[in-house]
Design an enzyme around this catalytic site. Structure first.
Site, PDB file in Angstrom:
ATOM      1  N   SER A 138      -4.884  12.578 -17.115  1.00 52.31           N
ATOM      2  CA  SER A 138      -6.491  12.165 -17.751  1.00 52.31           C
ATOM      3  C   SER A 138      -6.840  13.386 -18.546  1.00 52.31           C
ATOM      4  O   SER A 138      -6.522  14.571 -18.101  1.00 52.31           O
ATOM      5  CB  SER A 138      -7.497  11.899 -16.812  1.00 52.31           C
TER       6      SER A 138
ATOM      7  N   PHE B 271      -7.326   9.832 -23.112  1.00 52.04           N
ATOM      8  CA  PHE B 271      -8.782   9.990 -23.425  1.00 52.04           C
ATOM      9  C   PHE B 271      -9.373   8.629 -22.665  1.00 52.04           C
ATOM     10  O   PHE B 271      -9.285   8.512 -21.549  1.00 52.04           O
ATOM     11  CB  PHE B 271      -8.719  10.331 -24.783  1.00 52.04           C
TER      12      PHE B 271
ATOM     13  N   LYS C 139      -5.602  14.791 -10.433  1.00 51.38           N
ATOM     14  CA  LYS C 139      -4.882  14.523 -11.612  1.00 51.38           C
ATOM     15  C   LYS C 139      -4.264  15.889 -11.843  1.00 51.38           C
ATOM     16  O   LYS C 139      -3.125  15.738 -12.331  1.00 51.38           O
ATOM     17  CB  LYS C 139      -5.675  14.062 -12.772  1.00 51.38           C
TER      18      LYS C 139
ATOM     19  N   TYR D   3     -11.434  13.652  -7.948  1.00 49.09           N
ATOM     20  CA  TYR D   3     -10.810  12.765  -8.822  1.00 49.09           C
ATOM     21  C   TYR D   3      -9.805  13.693  -9.786  1.00 49.09           C
ATOM     22  O   TYR D   3      -8.766  13.458  -9.953  1.00 49.09           O
ATOM     23  CB  TYR D   3     -11.661  11.657  -9.257  1.00 49.09           C
TER      24      TYR D   3
ATOM     25  N   ASP E 111       0.822  -1.446   0.098  1.00 46.38           N
ATOM     26  CA  ASP E 111      -0.062   0.007   0.000  1.00 46.38           C
ATOM     27  C   ASP E 111       0.787   1.243  -0.067  1.00 46.38           C
ATOM     28  O   ASP E 111       1.622   1.533   0.874  1.00 46.38           O
ATOM     29  CB  ASP E 111      -0.856  -0.209   1.313  1.00 46.38           C
TER      30      ASP E 111
END
Ligand code: UD1
Length: 340
Positions: free
Chosen positions: A126, A180, A155, A151, A59
């Site tokens: 992303s 994408f 990024k 989220y 982890d």
């Protein structure tokens, strides 16, 4: 052999990338905490490549364990960092989980990497960082819009952390890859996407509906300002995406990068609407898909497809598969999972 660390290497994009790396002769060490992946994926990778990658269940939030790992693997020539949480809706419900999983871990990995003799880093970013871009196709210089979700914010912040770190560490070389919409599965049908619970993404929802696991697909919105009223995305075959990671890594290892922090869009350059994706699926699968129109989903952008000029020219990489190919592979994978 050149040793590469792949974090999140048992996940969807990670596992396909491990296969391509091994097939190019890299020695792979995978770190994965199995929070959103299965240990069985190791067997799939091994069956395809004939070689078992090294694996450590770890982890990345456990900083001392990350440091100990890097201490043991001083000979790593590159890190490809996939490990992260990626469900947009969940990130809205549990923002701190997302900031801890996606940001703390990135910081720990980078800190440890800075102690290695070779410091090459590839980051899973992303197209979500662009939000609703004003112009299509989207180039890498399009402005970054306010993130729609925690989220998406992870990024954006992740990219900034890497950029700031590269600025003051000339020994660190990094590439952020802005994906994408990755879809599909390996042609061997030994690895593919394994969504846990009800899929949030379009393609696994389509294939699960066709396989009888879901009653019907809801098409989110039919009144968008697009030719058929549904949203447009750039769906890229996961194997094409995986190959781009190998090319990006080779660029860093070969010191062919133009600066020590680079960004590339990874897409096909072609936008397809939700209805076009459904039609393509019906064509390649020979299945009629049960779907209905439903209200718009909050946070969805109208359209997003990549300008791939930079990746084509500088990486010498181009997506080879089209939507039909990718959807057929996704369907074969679903049938394999369900024994159809
Ligand atoms: C989403 C995230 C993106 C993230 C990616 C990773 C948003 C706004 N974006 O991409 O940041 O990187 O997932 O997984 O959430 N659709 C339906 N019915 C469904 C599912 C989807 O009509 O049951 C439509 C969506 O409205 C969208 C398209 O299909 O127009 C693609 O959706 P999806 O696969 O979830 O990807 P994104 O939303 O583009």
């Amino acid at each position: 052999m050149k040793k590469v660390l792949v974090t999140g290497g048992l996940g969807f994009i990670g596992s396909h990338t491990v296969v391509e790396l091994q097939q190019k002769g890299f020695e792979v060490v995978i770190i994965d905490d199995l929070s959103n992946s299965s240990i069985d994926v190791l067997a799939g990778i091994t069956a395809i490549t004939g070689k078992a990658p090294a694996f450590e269940k770890l982890d990345l939030k456990e900083k001392s364990k990350v440091e100990a790992f890097f201490g043991k693997h001083q000979d790593i020539v590159g890190v490809i960092h996939f490990a992260a949480s990626k469900a947009v809706g969940e990130s809205v419900e549990k923002p701190l989980l997302y900031y801890e999983n996606n940001i703390n871990t990135l910081v720990y990995v980078l800190k440890s990497l800075l102690h290695l003799p070779t410091q090459n880093f590839i980051f899973s970013s992303s197209c979500t960082v662009y939000g609703q871009a004003d112009q299509m196709p989207i180039t890498e210089s399009a402005p970054i819009k306010m993130a729609e979700s925690p989220y998406g914010n992870t990024k954006q912040i992740g990219e900034e952390i890497i950029k700031d770190t590269c600025k003051v560490n000339s020994t660190l070389n990094a590439i952020a890859l802005r994906y994408f919409n990755p879809i599909g599965a390996h042609s061997s049908i030994k690895i593919g996407e394994l969504p846990i619970g009800v899929p949030q993404n379009l393609v696994p929802f389509i294939t699960q509906t066709a396989a009888g696991l879901r009653k019907e697909l809801s098409v989110f919105g039919d009144d968008y300002p697009t030719p058929d009223g549904t949203c447009i995305r750039d769906y890229i075959h996961v194997v094409d995406l995986a190959k781009a990671h190998v090319v990006a890594l080779e660029r860093l290892v070969g010191k062919n990068n133009a600066s020590n922090y680079e960004i590339f869009n990874l897409g096909t350059g072609k936008g397809s609407s939700v209805l076009e994706a459904i039609q393509s699926f019906e064509k390649v699968s020979g299945q009629k898909l049960n779907y209905k129109f439903a209200p718009r989903r909050e946070g969805d952008v109208i359209q997003a497809y990549a300008d791939t000029t930079k990746a084509n020219a500088e990486l010498g990489w181009k997506a080879e598969s089209n939507l039909d190919d990718a959807l057929l592979s996704a369907w074969k994978w679903e049938k394999h999972l369900r024994n159809i």
